[in-house]
Design a protein around this motif. Structure first.
Motif, short mmCIF file in Angstrom:
data_model
loop_
_atom_site.label_atom_id
_atom_site.label_comp_id
_atom_site.label_asym_id
_atom_site.label_seq_id
_atom_site.Cartn_x
_atom_site.Cartn_y
_atom_site.Cartn_z
N PHE A 1 0.83 -1.21 0.00
CA PHE A 1 0.00 0.00 0.00
C PHE A 1 0.87 1.26 0.00
N THR A 2 1.91 1.25 0.82
CA THR A 2 2.79 2.42 0.90
C THR A 2 3.51 2.65 -0.43
N ALA A 3 3.91 1.57 -1.07
CA ALA A 3 4.58 1.71 -2.37
C ALA A 3 3.66 2.30 -3.43
N ASN A 4 2.35 2.17 -3.24
CA ASN A 4 1.37 2.69 -4.20
C ASN A 4 0.63 3.92 -3.69
N ARG A 5 1.20 4.60 -2.70
CA ARG A 5 0.51 5.75 -2.11
C ARG A 5 0.26 6.85 -3.13
N TRP A 6 1.21 7.08 -4.04
CA TRP A 6 1.01 8.12 -5.05
C TRP A 6 -0.06 7.69 -6.06
N ASN A 7 -0.15 6.40 -6.35
CA ASN A 7 -1.21 5.92 -7.23
C ASN A 7 -2.58 6.14 -6.62
N PHE A 8 -2.69 5.90 -5.31
CA PHE A 8 -3.97 6.14 -4.63
C PHE A 8 -4.33 7.63 -4.67
N ASN A 9 -3.34 8.48 -4.48
CA ASN A 9 -3.61 9.92 -4.56
C ASN A 9 -4.11 10.31 -5.94
N ASP B 1 -10.29 8.71 -12.41
CA ASP B 1 -9.63 7.70 -13.24
C ASP B 1 -8.90 8.32 -14.43
N GLU B 2 -9.55 9.27 -15.10
CA GLU B 2 -8.93 9.87 -16.28
C GLU B 2 -7.67 10.64 -15.90
N THR B 3 -7.74 11.36 -14.78
CA THR B 3 -6.55 12.09 -14.32
C THR B 3 -5.42 11.12 -13.99
N ALA B 4 -5.77 10.02 -13.30
CA ALA B 4 -4.76 9.04 -12.93
C ALA B 4 -4.13 8.40 -14.17
N LYS B 5 -4.95 8.06 -15.16
CA LYS B 5 -4.42 7.47 -16.39
C LYS B 5 -3.51 8.47 -17.12
N VAL C 1 -0.83 6.09 -14.37
CA VAL C 1 -1.22 5.06 -13.41
C VAL C 1 -2.06 4.00 -14.12
N LYS C 2 -1.73 2.74 -13.93
CA LYS C 2 -2.53 1.64 -14.47
C LYS C 2 -3.70 1.41 -13.52
N VAL C 3 -4.76 2.16 -13.73
CA VAL C 3 -5.86 2.24 -12.76
C VAL C 3 -6.49 0.88 -12.51
#
Length: 355
Positions: free
Chosen positions: A233-241, A247-251, A255-257
């Motif tokens: 979870f900690t390794a993916n903290r920026w992905n969660f943010n 979703d569109e912003t993350a992609k 980020v592989k949503v």
């Protein structure tokens, strides 16, 4: 409005420092609660005596027996289970982008309860240990745990499979979890209807979440799974943010949503399955604690994850300590207290949020 060059960095530093102080204070509170908890009970042990015993100094052989064999594993299990349930809820709320995301609301806990009911009903694992008081024990607790764990994973994989069939959207995952929770609850009620008195008592006994059931072995398993999952979870903290922003912003940020959502859901569900299969159903910790932390330090998962772990651990340990003392010498299962406190607390958070 004009800002000096150093004003914004100074504001940001103070912002980060406040969150860090909150986490540090939470760790201190957890340590204090641990000392207080192992000192409370039918045999009172003062904080200095408890601390000396934990440091390896024999104050009393009686105290050594009580602390190392009974109270310490129970208190540490409360810390580990509270941290695991709370961080699972925080991650589920992030990847589902839904404030109702939690192991309890997604039906995973209900699946475990159904698995335990199946083991008691079909494998005849419940017996009456005392004809005088009607106490119930589970003949093969590890077998019951394995069956409960298996059904938890079935629920998890069902949510993921249906979500992949209908595309991985938060709405589909939440609705699937709610439907499965209702299905497993109906299955449990069906088995209870045909169970005899002893089997029914064993089923109900198992569903009461209680950290006192855990031994050092169960504590080790729960802690190991929680720590490994927390590292991911900690390794993916920026992905969660990024996912929190949409979703569109993350992609757009690379980020592989879908992959993060499915993997995160699986790992969070795995933590829940392990905890519930060993301890029974403990509700509202994974739902309420992340919301409380969000109101205090915000949505940044760099700080939300550790703070949720700490607050969940502290709250479950405090609830277990209170449940142990409320009806002494009788011990109230901690799940009863978390349900009584969690529901009003969540309603209060909703009302305050609307204001």
């Amino acid at each position: 409005m004009h800002f000096d060059d150093g004003q914004i960095p100074a504001e940001y530093s103070r912002h980060i420092r406040q969150k860090t102080v909150f986490i540090a204070a939470g760790l201190l509170l957890a340590g204090t609660m641990l000392i207080i908890s192992i000192g409370m009970g039918p045999v009172s042990i003062s904080a200095p005596e408890a601390l000396l015993t934990l440091l390896g100094n024999t104050v009393s052989k009686r105290f050594d027996l009580i602390i190392w064999n009974i109270r310490l594993p129970q208190a540490l299990t409360a810390l580990a289970a509270g941290a695991g349930l709370s961080v699972s809820g925080a991650v589920m709320q992030a990847i589902l982008r839904n404030p109702l995301g939690s192991p309890f609301t997604l039906g995973i806990s209900h699946a475990a309860a159904f698995g335990a009911a199946v083991s008691v009903m079909l494998l005849d694992l419940g017996t009456m240990s005392s004809s005088n008081v009607g106490a119930v024990t589970i003949n093969s607790p590890y077998l019951t745990t394995m069956v409960a764990f298996g059904f938890s994973l079935i629920a998890t994989f069902a949510i993921i499979a249906i979500s992949r069939t209908r595309r991985t959207t938060p709405e589909v995952m939440v609705l699937t979890g709610v439907a499965l929770g209702a299905l497993f609850t109906a299955g449990t009620m069906f088995l209870q209807y045909f169970a005899d008195d002893v089997q029914l008592a064993a089923m109900v006994f198992w569903t009461f979440g209680d950290v006192a059931r855990a031994t050092w072995t169960e504590l080790g398993i729960i802690s190991t799974v929680t720590v490994i999952a927390y590292i991911w979870f900690t390794a993916n903290r920026w992905n969660f943010n990024a996912i929190e922003a949409g979703d569109e912003t993350a992609k757009g940020l690379g980020v592989k949503v879908e992959q993060v959502r499915l993997t995160g859901m699986l790992i969070a569900s795995l933590i829940t399955a392990v905890i519930v299969s060993f301890l029974g159903i403990i509700g509202f910790v994974g739902l309420v604690c992340p919301h409380m932390v969000r109101r205090i330090i915000g949505d940044d998962y760099r700080f939300l994850l550790p703070a949720s772990c700490i607050l969940g651990a502290v709250l479950l340990l405090a609830a277990d300590t209170a449940a142990r003392l409320m009806l002494a010498p009788n011990v109230l299962p901690v799940s009863v207290l978390t349900a009584f406190l969690g529901a009003p607390a969540f309603i209060w958070l909703i009302i305050r949020g609307n204001k």
